[in-house]
Design a protein around this motif. Structure first.
Motif, PDB file in Angstrom:
ATOM      1  N   ARG A   1       0.820  -1.220   0.000  1.00 52.14           N
ATOM      2  CA  ARG A   1       0.000   0.000   0.000  1.00 52.14           C
ATOM      3  C   ARG A   1       0.851   1.267   0.000  1.00 52.14           C
ATOM      4  NH1 ARG A   1      -2.962  -0.735   5.292  1.00 52.14           N
ATOM      5  NH2 ARG A   1      -0.928  -1.603   5.732  1.00 52.14           N
ATOM      6  N   THR A   2       2.141   1.110   0.226  1.00 48.61           N
ATOM      7  CA  THR A   2       3.068   2.245   0.237  1.00 48.61           C
ATOM      8  C   THR A   2       3.755   2.320  -1.114  1.00 48.61           C
ATOM      9  OG1 THR A   2       3.443   1.995   2.603  1.00 48.61           O
ATOM     10  CG2 THR A   2       5.099   3.228   1.370  1.00 48.61           C
ATOM     11  N   PHE A   3       3.811   3.516  -1.672  1.00 52.83           N
ATOM     12  CA  PHE A   3       4.444   3.707  -2.973  1.00 52.83           C
ATOM     13  C   PHE A   3       5.772   4.416  -2.814  1.00 52.83           C
ATOM     14  CE2 PHE A   3      -0.095   3.430  -3.892  1.00 52.83           C
ATOM     15  CZ  PHE A   3      -0.085   2.389  -4.809  1.00 52.83           C
ATOM     16  N   GLU A   4       6.714   4.022  -3.660  1.00 60.91           N
ATOM     17  CA  GLU A   4       8.027   4.645  -3.679  1.00 60.91           C
ATOM     18  C   GLU A   4       8.226   5.328  -5.029  1.00 60.91           C
ATOM     19  OE1 GLU A   4      10.459   1.566  -0.813  1.00 60.91           O
ATOM     20  OE2 GLU A   4      10.387   1.150  -2.969  1.00 60.91           O
ATOM     21  N   PHE A   5       8.925   6.457  -4.992  1.00 60.05           N
ATOM     22  CA  PHE A   5       9.135   7.268  -6.189  1.00 60.05           C
ATOM     23  C   PHE A   5      10.615   7.287  -6.557  1.00 60.05           C
ATOM     24  CE2 PHE A   5       5.442   8.823  -3.964  1.00 60.05           C
ATOM     25  CZ  PHE A   5       4.492   8.813  -4.962  1.00 60.05           C
ATOM     26  N   SER A   6      10.866   7.179  -7.854  1.00 60.96           N
ATOM     27  CA  SER A   6      12.222   7.243  -8.393  1.00 60.96           C
ATOM     28  C   SER A   6      12.167   7.929  -9.744  1.00 60.96           C
ATOM     29  CB  SER A   6      12.809   5.831  -8.579  1.00 60.96           C
ATOM     30  OG  SER A   6      12.912   5.165  -7.356  1.00 60.96           O
ATOM     31  N   LEU A   7      13.322   8.396 -10.204  1.00 58.84           N
ATOM     32  CA  LEU A   7      13.390   8.966 -11.545  1.00 58.84           C
ATOM     33  C   LEU A   7      13.340   7.846 -12.577  1.00 58.84           C
ATOM     34  CD1 LEU A   7      16.190  11.690 -11.310  1.00 58.84           C
ATOM     35  CD2 LEU A   7      13.721  11.947 -11.015  1.00 58.84           C
ATOM     36  N   SER A   8      12.625   8.084 -13.652  1.00 61.00           N
ATOM     37  CA  SER A   8      12.660   7.182 -14.797  1.00 61.00           C
ATOM     38  C   SER A   8      13.912   7.500 -15.610  1.00 61.00           C
ATOM     39  CB  SER A   8      11.409   7.396 -15.658  1.00 61.00           C
ATOM     40  OG  SER A   8      11.464   8.703 -16.220  1.00 61.00           O
ATOM     41  N   LYS A   9      14.179   6.722 -16.641  1.00 58.42           N
ATOM     42  CA  LYS A   9      15.310   7.031 -17.536  1.00 58.42           C
ATOM     43  C   LYS A   9      15.109   8.412 -18.144  1.00 58.42           C
ATOM     44  CE  LYS A   9      17.706   3.311 -17.045  1.00 58.42           C
ATOM     45  NZ  LYS A   9      18.820   3.368 -16.132  1.00 58.42           N
ATOM     46  N   SER A  10      13.887   8.706 -18.554  1.00 54.21           N
ATOM     47  CA  SER A  10      13.577  10.028 -19.108  1.00 54.21           C
ATOM     48  C   SER A  10      13.766  11.117 -18.047  1.00 54.21           C
ATOM     49  CB  SER A  10      12.144  10.045 -19.638  1.00 54.21           C
ATOM     50  OG  SER A  10      11.788  11.316 -20.093  1.00 54.21           O
ATOM     51  N   GLY A  11      13.389  10.800 -16.812  1.00 60.76           N
ATOM     52  CA  GLY A  11      13.578  11.737 -15.703  1.00 60.76           C
ATOM     53  C   GLY A  11      15.039  12.015 -15.437  1.00 60.76           C
ATOM     54  N   GLU A  12      15.866  10.983 -15.547  1.00 65.05           N
ATOM     55  CA  GLU A  12      17.307  11.163 -15.354  1.00 65.05           C
ATOM     56  C   GLU A  12      17.883  12.075 -16.431  1.00 65.05           C
ATOM     57  OE1 GLU A  12      18.913   7.201 -15.283  1.00 65.05           O
ATOM     58  OE2 GLU A  12      18.061   6.771 -13.301  1.00 65.05           O
ATOM     59  N   LYS A  13      17.455  11.883 -17.682  1.00 64.04           N
ATOM     60  CA  LYS A  13      17.935  12.728 -18.784  1.00 64.04           C
ATOM     61  C   LYS A  13      17.464  14.168 -18.606  1.00 64.04           C
ATOM     62  CE  LYS A  13      18.162   8.978 -22.111  1.00 64.04           C
ATOM     63  NZ  LYS A  13      17.534   8.353 -23.275  1.00 64.04           N
ATOM     64  N   THR A  14      16.200  14.329 -18.218  1.00 60.96           N
ATOM     65  CA  THR A  14      15.662  15.674 -17.987  1.00 60.96           C
ATOM     66  C   THR A  14      16.392  16.335 -16.834  1.00 60.96           C
ATOM     67  OG1 THR A  14      13.503  15.083 -18.876  1.00 60.96           O
ATOM     68  CG2 THR A  14      13.576  16.992 -17.408  1.00 60.96           C
ATOM     69  N   PHE A  15      16.646  15.576 -15.771  1.00 64.57           N
ATOM     70  CA  PHE A  15      17.358  16.136 -14.631  1.00 64.57           C
ATOM     71  C   PHE A  15      18.759  16.586 -15.032  1.00 64.57           C
ATOM     72  CE2 PHE A  15      20.286  15.667 -11.045  1.00 64.57           C
ATOM     73  CZ  PHE A  15      19.802  16.698 -10.259  1.00 64.57           C
ATOM     74  N   ASP A  16      19.443  15.800 -15.847  1.00 64.70           N
ATOM     75  CA  ASP A  16      20.784  16.182 -16.294  1.00 64.70           C
ATOM     76  C   ASP A  16      20.756  17.506 -17.057  1.00 64.70           C
ATOM     77  OD1 ASP A  16      21.904  13.948 -15.123  1.00 64.70           O
ATOM     78  OD2 ASP A  16      22.005  12.792 -16.995  1.00 64.70           O
ATOM     79  N   ARG A  17      19.759  17.682 -17.934  1.00 67.16           N
ATOM     80  CA  ARG A  17      19.626  18.953 -18.671  1.00 67.16           C
ATOM     81  C   ARG A  17      19.231  20.082 -17.722  1.00 67.16           C
ATOM     82  NH1 ARG A  17      15.770  16.545 -21.714  1.00 67.16           N
ATOM     83  NH2 ARG A  17      14.577  18.449 -21.830  1.00 67.16           N
ATOM     84  N   ALA A  18      18.350  19.778 -16.786  1.00 65.69           N
ATOM     85  CA  ALA A  18      17.886  20.785 -15.832  1.00 65.69           C
ATOM     86  C   ALA A  18      19.011  21.221 -14.900  1.00 65.69           C
ATOM     87  CB  ALA A  18      16.701  20.255 -15.030  1.00 65.69           C
ATOM     88  N   ALA A  19      19.927  20.308 -14.587  1.00 65.22           N
ATOM     89  CA  ALA A  19      21.043  20.653 -13.705  1.00 65.22           C
ATOM     90  C   ALA A  19      21.924  21.722 -14.337  1.00 65.22           C
ATOM     91  CB  ALA A  19      21.859  19.404 -13.367  1.00 65.22           C
ATOM     92  N   VAL A  20      22.049  21.697 -15.653  1.00 61.82           N
ATOM     93  CA  VAL A  20      22.808  22.735 -16.360  1.00 61.82           C
ATOM     94  C   VAL A  20      22.082  24.079 -16.227  1.00 61.82           C
ATOM     95  CG1 VAL A  20      23.668  23.484 -18.617  1.00 61.82           C
ATOM     96  CG2 VAL A  20      23.847  21.071 -17.947  1.00 61.82           C
ATOM     97  N   ALA A  21      20.759  24.060 -16.407  1.00 59.38           N
ATOM     98  CA  ALA A  21      19.961  25.289 -16.256  1.00 59.38           C
ATOM     99  C   ALA A  21      20.004  25.784 -14.818  1.00 59.38           C
ATOM    100  CB  ALA A  21      18.516  25.027 -16.698  1.00 59.38           C
ATOM    101  N   TRP A  22      19.937  24.849 -13.871  1.00 54.97           N
ATOM    102  CA  TRP A  22      20.022  25.221 -12.458  1.00 54.97           C
ATOM    103  C   TRP A  22      21.361  25.899 -12.161  1.00 54.97           C
ATOM    104  CZ3 TRP A  22      23.599  23.671  -8.825  1.00 54.97           C
ATOM    105  CH2 TRP A  22      23.344  24.077  -7.509  1.00 54.97           C
TER     106      TRP A  22
END
Length: 140
Positions: free
Chosen positions: A91-112
């Protein structure tokens, strides 16, 4: 009779005004990747600590769960965050980045980084570091 309170005496007003100003800088940069500042911080937390439950993520973000759910929905809809049942409790859900999320995060880290540099250039790197320390002390 109490005298009227001046905005320049109000800690909350000063913090919220500064937060809006700083958020505008970060959102201008992160918007190029399609993220808000709040969404970026969620992705950053999940990049560092995958498989967080909603409660753990809300605690780490100092957000109430309702606000976090609203921020998570577009991230899940866009396939950036994956949800799976926890091994210890279905009943408990866990959240993680998807492969697409990892790629988006890498691009976002540059913007950050560009937003971080812009803020620190205007405010001063040493002052920014001291400010972060003081602000983190408030939430510890």
């Amino acid at each position: 009779m109490n005298r009227p309170i001046s905005y320049d005496e109000c800690n909350c007003f000063a913090l919220r005004q500064a937060a809006r100003h700083v958020t505008q800088i970060y959102e201008r940069h992160l918007g190029q990747v399609g993220l808000t500042a709040a969404q970026f911080t969620i992705l950053a937390k999940l990049a560092r600590t995958p498989k967080l439950t909603m409660l753990d993520l809300a605690d780490a973000m100092v957000m109430d769960r309702t606000t976090l759910v609203r921020a998570m929905k577009p991230l899940q809809r866009d396939g950036l965050v994956e949800t799976e049942s926890a091994e210890h409790d279905g009943r408990t859900f866990e959240f993680s980045l998807s492969k697409s999320g990892e790629k988006t995060f890498d691009r976002a880290a540059v913007a950050w980084r560009a937003a971080q540099d812009e803020f620190e250039e205007k405010f001063g790197r040493a002052r920014a570091k001291a400010l972060r320390s003081e602000l983190f002390d408030i939430t510890e």
